[in-house]
Design a protein around this motif. Sequence first.
Motif, PDB file in Angstrom:
ATOM      1  N   TYR A  79      58.832  43.924  31.473  1.00  0.00           N
ATOM      2  CA  TYR A  79      58.323  45.276  31.726  1.00  0.00           C
ATOM      3  C   TYR A  79      59.364  46.162  32.414  1.00  0.00           C
ATOM      4  CZ  TYR A  79      54.727  48.771  32.819  1.00  0.00           C
ATOM      5  OH  TYR A  79      53.979  49.922  32.879  1.00  0.00           O
ATOM      6  N   SER A  80      60.376  45.519  33.001  1.00  0.00           N
ATOM      7  CA  SER A  80      61.424  46.251  33.706  1.00  0.00           C
ATOM      8  C   SER A  80      62.541  46.644  32.733  1.00  0.00           C
ATOM      9  CB  SER A  80      62.003  45.389  34.832  1.00  0.00           C
ATOM     10  OG  SER A  80      63.238  45.908  35.287  1.00  0.00           O
ATOM     11  N   GLU A  81      62.800  47.929  32.638  1.00  0.00           N
ATOM     12  CA  GLU A  81      63.891  48.398  31.771  1.00  0.00           C
ATOM     13  C   GLU A  81      65.234  47.862  32.270  1.00  0.00           C
ATOM     14  OE1 GLU A  81      65.768  52.563  29.959  1.00  0.00           O
ATOM     15  OE2 GLU A  81      64.122  52.618  31.401  1.00  0.00           O
ATOM     16  N   TYR A  82      65.382  47.772  33.574  1.00  0.00           N
ATOM     17  CA  TYR A  82      66.616  47.267  34.168  1.00  0.00           C
ATOM     18  C   TYR A  82      66.857  45.813  33.767  1.00  0.00           C
ATOM     19  CZ  TYR A  82      70.011  46.260  37.939  1.00  0.00           C
ATOM     20  OH  TYR A  82      71.117  45.897  38.660  1.00  0.00           O
ATOM     21  N   MET A  83      65.818  44.967  33.867  1.00  0.00           N
ATOM     22  CA  MET A  83      65.959  43.563  33.474  1.00  0.00           C
ATOM     23  C   MET A  83      66.169  43.426  31.966  1.00  0.00           C
ATOM     24  SD  MET A  83      65.903  41.612  36.176  1.00  0.00           S
ATOM     25  CE  MET A  83      66.930  42.921  36.843  1.00  0.00           C
ATOM     26  N   HIS A  84      65.513  44.280  31.199  1.00  0.00           N
ATOM     27  CA  HIS A  84      65.704  44.275  29.740  1.00  0.00           C
ATOM     28  C   HIS A  84      67.165  44.556  29.387  1.00  0.00           C
ATOM     29  CE1 HIS A  84      64.953  45.080  25.494  1.00  0.00           C
ATOM     30  NE2 HIS A  84      65.558  46.235  25.642  1.00  0.00           N
ATOM     31  N   VAL A 100      68.033  36.028  18.891  1.00  0.00           N
ATOM     32  CA  VAL A 100      67.226  36.458  20.034  1.00  0.00           C
ATOM     33  C   VAL A 100      66.764  37.894  19.832  1.00  0.00           C
ATOM     34  CG1 VAL A 100      67.242  36.929  22.514  1.00  0.00           C
ATOM     35  CG2 VAL A 100      68.409  34.899  21.629  1.00  0.00           C
ATOM     36  N   THR A 101      65.495  38.140  20.136  1.00  0.00           N
ATOM     37  CA  THR A 101      64.930  39.490  20.099  1.00  0.00           C
ATOM     38  C   THR A 101      64.307  39.787  21.455  1.00  0.00           C
ATOM     39  OG1 THR A 101      64.395  39.265  17.742  1.00  0.00           O
ATOM     40  CG2 THR A 101      63.301  41.033  18.957  1.00  0.00           C
ATOM     41  N   LEU A 102      64.674  40.910  22.040  1.00  0.00           N
ATOM     42  CA  LEU A 102      64.150  41.294  23.345  1.00  0.00           C
ATOM     43  C   LEU A 102      63.317  42.560  23.233  1.00  0.00           C
ATOM     44  CD1 LEU A 102      67.327  40.708  25.553  1.00  0.00           C
ATOM     45  CD2 LEU A 102      65.459  39.117  25.076  1.00  0.00           C
ATOM     46  N   HIS A 103      62.172  42.565  23.911  1.00  0.00           N
ATOM     47  CA  HIS A 103      61.280  43.723  23.906  1.00  0.00           C
ATOM     48  C   HIS A 103      61.058  44.220  25.328  1.00  0.00           C
ATOM     49  CE1 HIS A 103      60.228  43.172  19.674  1.00  0.00           C
ATOM     50  NE2 HIS A 103      60.011  41.893  19.928  1.00  0.00           N
ATOM     51  N   HIS A 104      61.218  45.519  25.511  1.00  0.00           N
ATOM     52  CA  HIS A 104      60.869  46.152  26.784  1.00  0.00           C
ATOM     53  C   HIS A 104      59.413  46.581  26.676  1.00  0.00           C
ATOM     54  CE1 HIS A 104      61.079  49.971  29.444  1.00  0.00           C
ATOM     55  NE2 HIS A 104      60.723  48.926  30.169  1.00  0.00           N
ATOM     56  N   CYS A 105      58.497  45.759  27.201  1.00  0.00           N
ATOM     57  CA  CYS A 105      57.082  46.041  27.010  1.00  0.00           C
ATOM     58  C   CYS A 105      56.230  45.313  28.040  1.00  0.00           C
ATOM     59  CB  CYS A 105      56.646  45.630  25.596  1.00  0.00           C
ATOM     60  SG  CYS A 105      56.689  43.843  25.305  1.00  0.00           S
ATOM     61  N   ASP A 106      54.951  45.628  28.032  1.00  0.00           N
ATOM     62  CA  ASP A 106      53.958  44.990  28.878  1.00  0.00           C
ATOM     63  C   ASP A 106      53.508  43.685  28.225  1.00  0.00           C
ATOM     64  OD1 ASP A 106      51.685  44.292  30.344  1.00  0.00           O
ATOM     65  OD2 ASP A 106      51.004  46.362  30.550  1.00  0.00           O
TER      66      ASP A 106
END
Length: 210
Positions: A79-84, A100-106
Motif C-alpha cells: 500500500y506504500s508507494e515508497y515501498m513499492h 515478478v509483478t508488483l502492484h501498488h494497491c490495498d
Amino acid sequence: MWAEKLGKQLGLPTRSVAGWLVSKLLTARNRVLEENAVQLSGIQPGDTVLELGHGPGLGLQAAAKLLTEPTGRLIGVDYSEYMHQMASERLKELVVSGKVTLHHCDVAAMPLADSTVDKVFHCNCYYFWPDLRKGATEIHRVMKPGGLMVTTLRLFHIATMAAKRVMPGENWHPEVYMAALRDSGFTDVRMEDIQGKKITFQAIYATAWK
C-alpha cells in the motif's frame, strides 16, 4: 504522539526521513522473518506466489530464487508507494523479465484474478489493515483451492509495541486475524511457535478451502 507517528510509518512508510528510517528498520528486523516465511510456505519451482506488504523487497528476493521453472511467477503488493518504488528498484531485472509483478494497491482490493495463486506469505503487516475480514476475504479469493498462506511475526515484540500504543487498535492480536481467516473460508488455521537458528518466532498457517 511519537508512538502514533511511528505506527503510521510502520503501516504506511512515506518518502521522508521517518519513512527512510522505517525502511532501514524493516530491512534489519524483518529479514529473518521474511526468509522463514518463504521457507515455511513450501514454494515449488512452478508456483504462482504472492507476498502481501512486501516492504523493501527482501522476501520477494528470497522467494524468486525458488521459482526456477518458466511457469513460476511472483507477485507483490504494498500500500506504500515508497515501498513499492524501493522493491521495484531492488528487483528491477526480475520485473523487466516478467518473472515478478508488483502492484501498488490495498490488500483488500488486489488486481488479481480469482483462484490464481498457489502460495501467499507475509510478515509483520496484518496489524495495519483497516479491515481484517476484507483483507482475508480478498486473499481467499485470489488463492487456488488448497493453497497455503503463511505469516510470520514475533509476538513478544508486537505485544510490547502495542502496549506502547504503536500498534493501532486490537488487530495485532493473532486470534483476531485467525478468526477473520476462518470467517473468510480458510481451514486448518493455526499458530505455531518456531525456534529458528537466530530467533524464536510465531507462524500462522491457513489453507484456502473452496
